[in-house]
Scaffold this motif. Structure first.
Motif, PDB file in Angstrom:
ATOM      1  N   GLN A  13       0.835  -1.209   0.000  1.00 44.21           N
ATOM      2  CA  GLN A  13       0.000   0.000   0.000  1.00 44.21           C
ATOM      3  C   GLN A  13       0.867   1.255   0.000  1.00 44.21           C
ATOM      4  N   LEU A  17       0.870   4.155  -2.921  1.00 42.33           N
ATOM      5  CA  LEU A  17       0.641   5.574  -2.644  1.00 42.33           C
ATOM      6  C   LEU A  17       1.840   6.417  -3.069  1.00 42.33           C
ATOM      7  N   ALA A  33      -2.936  11.093  -1.060  1.00 44.64           N
ATOM      8  CA  ALA A  33      -2.078   9.921  -0.895  1.00 44.64           C
ATOM      9  C   ALA A  33      -0.919  10.243   0.035  1.00 44.64           C
ATOM     10  N   LEU A  71      -8.051   2.936  -1.480  1.00 45.84           N
ATOM     11  CA  LEU A  71      -7.546   3.738  -2.591  1.00 45.84           C
ATOM     12  C   LEU A  71      -8.652   4.541  -3.269  1.00 45.84           C
TER      13      LEU A  71
END
Length: 127
Positions: A13, A17, A33, A71
Motif C-alpha cells: 500500500q 501511494l 495519498a 484507494l
C-alpha cells in the motif's frame, strides 16, 4: 480529547501511494495519498494539516475515507458540479452560426439564439 487517528499501511500500500506521485492523476489525489503516507509514518494530524496548509478536519476526513474506502477514497465522487443541458446538435448549430455571421456573441446571446432557433425548428417540424 479522542484517540489519535492513525492509519497503518502494508509495504505494498505504501509503495502504491508513493507511486501516485509520478502517475497522471489530479493533484488533489496526490496530496491525499501523501497525507495517508505521512500519517502512517507517524505524523500527527495537526502537523500534516500545517504542512499542507489545510485544516485538521480536512486531514481527518482524508484519513477516514482511506480507512473506509481505501484507494478509492482518494478520488472525487462522480456527479460533482452542474450537468450539461445541451445536445451535440446544439453545439454544431452554434458553431455554424459563429462561422457564418461576422458579429461576436456573449454567452447570454448564444443561449437566446439557441432558444429562438429551437422554437423556430419546433414550430416548423410540427407544421
Amino acid at each position: 480529547m479522542g484517540a489519535r487517528l492513525r492509519v497503518f499501511l502494508t509495504h505494498k500500500q505504501d509503495k502504491t501511494l508513493l507511486n501516485l506521485r509520478t502517475v497522471d492523476v489530479p493533484q488533489k489525489v496526490k496530496d491525499r495519498a501523501e497525507v495517508v503516507r505521512l500519517n502512517a509514518h507517524g505524523w500527527y494530524v495537526e502537523k500534516i494539516a500545517a504542512h499542507f496548509n489545510w485544516t485538521p478536519q480536512t486531514v481527518r476526513e482524508v484519513l477516514h475515507k482511506w480507512q473506509k474506502l481505501g484507494l478509492e477514497g482518494l478520488w472525487e465522487l462522480p456527479g460533482r458540479g452542474g450537468k450539461t443541458k445541451y445536445k451535440e446538435e446544439d453545439i454544431v448549430f452554434l458553431e455554424e452560426c459563429l462561422k457564418k455571421e461576422p458579429r461576436t456573441y456573449n454567452s447570454l446571446q448564444l443561449v437566446q439564439k439557441l432558444k429562438s432557433e429551437a422554437c423556430a425548428t419546433t414550430s416548423r417540424s410540427q407544421s
